[in-house]
Design a protein around this motif. Structure first.
Motif, PDB file in Angstrom:
ATOM      1  N   TYR A  43       0.830  -1.207   0.000  1.00  0.00           N
ATOM      2  CA  TYR A  43       0.000   0.000   0.000  1.00  0.00           C
ATOM      3  C   TYR A  43       0.867   1.260   0.000  1.00  0.00           C
ATOM      4  N   LEU A  44       1.958   1.209   0.753  1.00  0.00           N
ATOM      5  CA  LEU A  44       2.856   2.352   0.826  1.00  0.00           C
ATOM      6  C   LEU A  44       3.530   2.595  -0.524  1.00  0.00           C
ATOM      7  N   PHE A  45       3.934   1.524  -1.169  1.00  0.00           N
ATOM      8  CA  PHE A  45       4.533   1.636  -2.496  1.00  0.00           C
ATOM      9  C   PHE A  45       3.563   2.307  -3.466  1.00  0.00           C
ATOM     10  N   ASN A  46       2.320   1.888  -3.449  1.00  0.00           N
ATOM     11  CA  ASN A  46       1.322   2.473  -4.348  1.00  0.00           C
ATOM     12  C   ASN A  46       1.116   3.958  -4.076  1.00  0.00           C
ATOM     13  N   ALA A  47       1.245   4.356  -2.813  1.00  0.00           N
ATOM     14  CA  ALA A  47       1.082   5.771  -2.481  1.00  0.00           C
ATOM     15  C   ALA A  47       2.233   6.607  -3.050  1.00  0.00           C
ATOM     16  N   PHE A  48       3.435   6.050  -3.060  1.00  0.00           N
ATOM     17  CA  PHE A  48       4.582   6.755  -3.635  1.00  0.00           C
ATOM     18  C   PHE A  48       4.572   6.714  -5.157  1.00  0.00           C
ATOM     19  N   ASP A  49       4.037   5.641  -5.713  1.00  0.00           N
ATOM     20  CA  ASP A  49       4.008   5.460  -7.167  1.00  0.00           C
ATOM     21  C   ASP A  49       2.872   6.298  -7.747  1.00  0.00           C
ATOM     22  N   THR A  50       3.087   7.583  -7.831  1.00  0.00           N
ATOM     23  CA  THR A  50       2.019   8.504  -8.225  1.00  0.00           C
ATOM     24  C   THR A  50       1.603   8.348  -9.680  1.00  0.00           C
ATOM     25  N   THR A  51       2.461   7.753 -10.511  1.00  0.00           N
ATOM     26  CA  THR A  51       2.105   7.543 -11.917  1.00  0.00           C
ATOM     27  C   THR A  51       1.503   6.159 -12.150  1.00  0.00           C
ATOM     28  N   SER A  52       1.466   5.350 -11.103  1.00  0.00           N
ATOM     29  CA  SER A  52       0.868   4.009 -11.171  1.00  0.00           C
ATOM     30  C   SER A  52       1.472   3.158 -12.292  1.00  0.00           C
ATOM     31  N   ASN A  53       2.782   3.244 -12.445  1.00  0.00           N
ATOM     32  CA  ASN A  53       3.445   2.480 -13.498  1.00  0.00           C
ATOM     33  C   ASN A  53       4.269   1.315 -12.949  1.00  0.00           C
ATOM     34  N   GLY A  54       4.128   1.033 -11.660  1.00  0.00           N
ATOM     35  CA  GLY A  54       4.825  -0.109 -11.073  1.00  0.00           C
ATOM     36  C   GLY A  54       6.231   0.157 -10.618  1.00  0.00           C
ATOM     37  N   SER A  55       6.657   1.414 -10.607  1.00  0.00           N
ATOM     38  CA  SER A  55       7.998   1.752 -10.135  1.00  0.00           C
ATOM     39  C   SER A  55       7.970   3.168  -9.549  1.00  0.00           C
ATOM     40  N   ILE A  56       8.946   3.426  -8.676  1.00  0.00           N
ATOM     41  CA  ILE A  56       9.052   4.739  -8.039  1.00  0.00           C
ATOM     42  C   ILE A  56      10.335   5.404  -8.510  1.00  0.00           C
ATOM     43  N   LYS A  57      10.205   6.543  -9.134  1.00  0.00           N
ATOM     44  CA  LYS A  57      11.365   7.327  -9.537  1.00  0.00           C
ATOM     45  C   LYS A  57      11.827   8.176  -8.359  1.00  0.00           C
ATOM     46  N   PHE A  58      13.061   8.653  -8.460  1.00  0.00           N
ATOM     47  CA  PHE A  58      13.604   9.472  -7.384  1.00  0.00           C
ATOM     48  C   PHE A  58      12.720  10.692  -7.122  1.00  0.00           C
ATOM     49  N   GLU A  59      12.216  11.298  -8.190  1.00  0.00           N
ATOM     50  CA  GLU A  59      11.367  12.479  -8.029  1.00  0.00           C
ATOM     51  C   GLU A  59      10.120  12.152  -7.206  1.00  0.00           C
ATOM     52  N   GLU A  60       9.507  11.024  -7.477  1.00  0.00           N
ATOM     53  CA  GLU A  60       8.314  10.623  -6.725  1.00  0.00           C
ATOM     54  C   GLU A  60       8.670  10.358  -5.262  1.00  0.00           C
ATOM     55  N   PHE A  61       9.823   9.716  -5.068  1.00  0.00           N
ATOM     56  CA  PHE A  61      10.260   9.383  -3.717  1.00  0.00           C
ATOM     57  C   PHE A  61      10.454  10.626  -2.860  1.00  0.00           C
ATOM     58  N   VAL A  62      11.189  11.608  -3.384  1.00  0.00           N
ATOM     59  CA  VAL A  62      11.492  12.788  -2.568  1.00  0.00           C
ATOM     60  C   VAL A  62      10.271  13.691  -2.405  1.00  0.00           C
ATOM     61  N   MET A  63       9.381  13.688  -3.381  1.00  0.00           N
ATOM     62  CA  MET A  63       8.164  14.486  -3.230  1.00  0.00           C
ATOM     63  C   MET A  63       7.316  13.951  -2.074  1.00  0.00           C
ATOM     64  N   GLY A  64       7.148  12.628  -2.043  1.00  0.00           N
ATOM     65  CA  GLY A  64       6.397  12.027  -0.953  1.00  0.00           C
ATOM     66  C   GLY A  64       7.098  12.186   0.382  1.00  0.00           C
ATOM     67  N   LEU A  65       8.413  12.004   0.370  1.00  0.00           N
ATOM     68  CA  LEU A  65       9.200  12.130   1.592  1.00  0.00           C
ATOM     69  C   LEU A  65       9.123  13.548   2.150  1.00  0.00           C
ATOM     70  N   SER A  66       9.179  14.516   1.285  1.00  0.00           N
ATOM     71  CA  SER A  66       9.100  15.912   1.707  1.00  0.00           C
ATOM     72  C   SER A  66       7.771  16.182   2.406  1.00  0.00           C
ATOM     73  N   THR A  67       6.699  15.630   1.869  1.00  0.00           N
ATOM     74  CA  THR A  67       5.381  15.812   2.477  1.00  0.00           C
ATOM     75  C   THR A  67       5.330  15.178   3.854  1.00  0.00           C
ATOM     76  N   LEU A  68       5.824  13.939   3.959  1.00  0.00           N
ATOM     77  CA  LEU A  68       5.731  13.208   5.216  1.00  0.00           C
ATOM     78  C   LEU A  68       6.615  13.786   6.308  1.00  0.00           C
ATOM     79  N   LEU A  69       7.794  14.258   5.937  1.00  0.00           N
ATOM     80  CA  LEU A  69       8.752  14.725   6.937  1.00  0.00           C
ATOM     81  C   LEU A  69       8.635  16.214   7.232  1.00  0.00           C
ATOM     82  N   ARG A  70       8.299  17.005   6.215  1.00  0.00           N
ATOM     83  CA  ARG A  70       8.349  18.456   6.402  1.00  0.00           C
ATOM     84  C   ARG A  70       7.135  19.200   5.865  1.00  0.00           C
ATOM     85  N   GLY A  71       6.118  18.471   5.493  1.00  0.00           N
ATOM     86  CA  GLY A  71       4.915  19.116   5.009  1.00  0.00           C
ATOM     87  C   GLY A  71       4.098  19.698   6.155  1.00  0.00           C
TER      88      GLY A  71
END
Length: 216
Positions: free
Chosen positions: A93-121
């Motif tokens: 479920y967590l992977f799907n939340a980071f995979d914003t393009t729903s293509n089965g993989s997480i790019k660095f951009e997706e990773f840091v965008m989600g991380l930024s929200t969780l840690l400093r949003g």
């Protein structure tokens, strides 16, 4: 989620490698420094500094040389922090939340965008992200079935350290309490606004949200 970040950054610092790998690492960092437009764009879109993004990118590439994380790799990394339980479902479920393009993989951009929200949003940013995590089918609502799946996944992940111990009716009790607080109009689903308002108004619910955030 801090677990995943810890792996990506700490393993980069702790591993001893032969000189050839050190050269490759330095070259990799040089390549990052030679991509200022990408870093500047991410710096503008996130709450990380350029230096922090460089460190995160190095850890990300160290774990995932291809530049993307697939679900199996993500699950493997996440499972290391819950050795006494089964984190695979929650990691899915967590992977799907980071995979914003729903293509089965997480790019660095997706990773840091989600991380930024969780840690400093902002609080609202974090609550919105969490809502979308719980909204498994992405229909804009959290229903009882989805919340039950999330609760069971968290219990499975914590394993024998879960308290109270998982019994047949424990997930239902959590879900009932959740909907009692959240579902203001009693229509059987929780909207984003209901979720945010209830979390902001209820101190106990906010503590529960902080617990959920710790396992992300």
């Amino acid at each position: 989620m801090g677990a995943v970040v810890g792996t990506l950054t700490m393993q980069t610092k702790q591993r001893r490698r032969p000189s050839r790998d050190k050269i490759d690492d330095e070259l990799e960092m040089t390549m990052v420094c030679h991509r200022p437009e990408g870093l500047e764009q991410l710096e503008a879109q996130t709450n990380f500094t350029k230096r922090e993004l460089q460190i995160l990118y190095r850890g990300f590439k160290n774990e995932c040389p291809s530049g993307v994380v697939n679900e199996e790799t993500f699950k493997h990394i996440y499972a290391q922090f819950f050795p006494h339980g089964d984190a695979s479902t929650y990691a899915h479920y967590l992977f799907n939340a980071f995979d914003t393009t729903s293509n089965g993989s997480i790019k660095f951009e997706e990773f840091v965008m989600g991380l930024s929200t969780l840690l400093r949003g902002t609080l609202r940013d974090k609550l919105e992200w969490t809502f979308h995590l719980y909204d498994i089918n992405n229909d804009g609502y959290i229903n009882r079935e989805e919340m039950t799946e999330i609760v069971r996944a968290i219990y499975d992940m914590m394993g024998k350290y879960t308290y109270p111990a998982l019994k047949g009716d424990v997930p239902k009790q959590h879900v009932d309490a959740f909907f009692q607080k959240m579902d203001k109009n009693k229509n059987g689903v929780v909207t984003l606004e209901e979720f945010i308002v209830a979390c902001q108004e209820d101190e106990m619910m906010m503590r529960s949200m902080q617990l959920f955030e710790n396992v992300m």
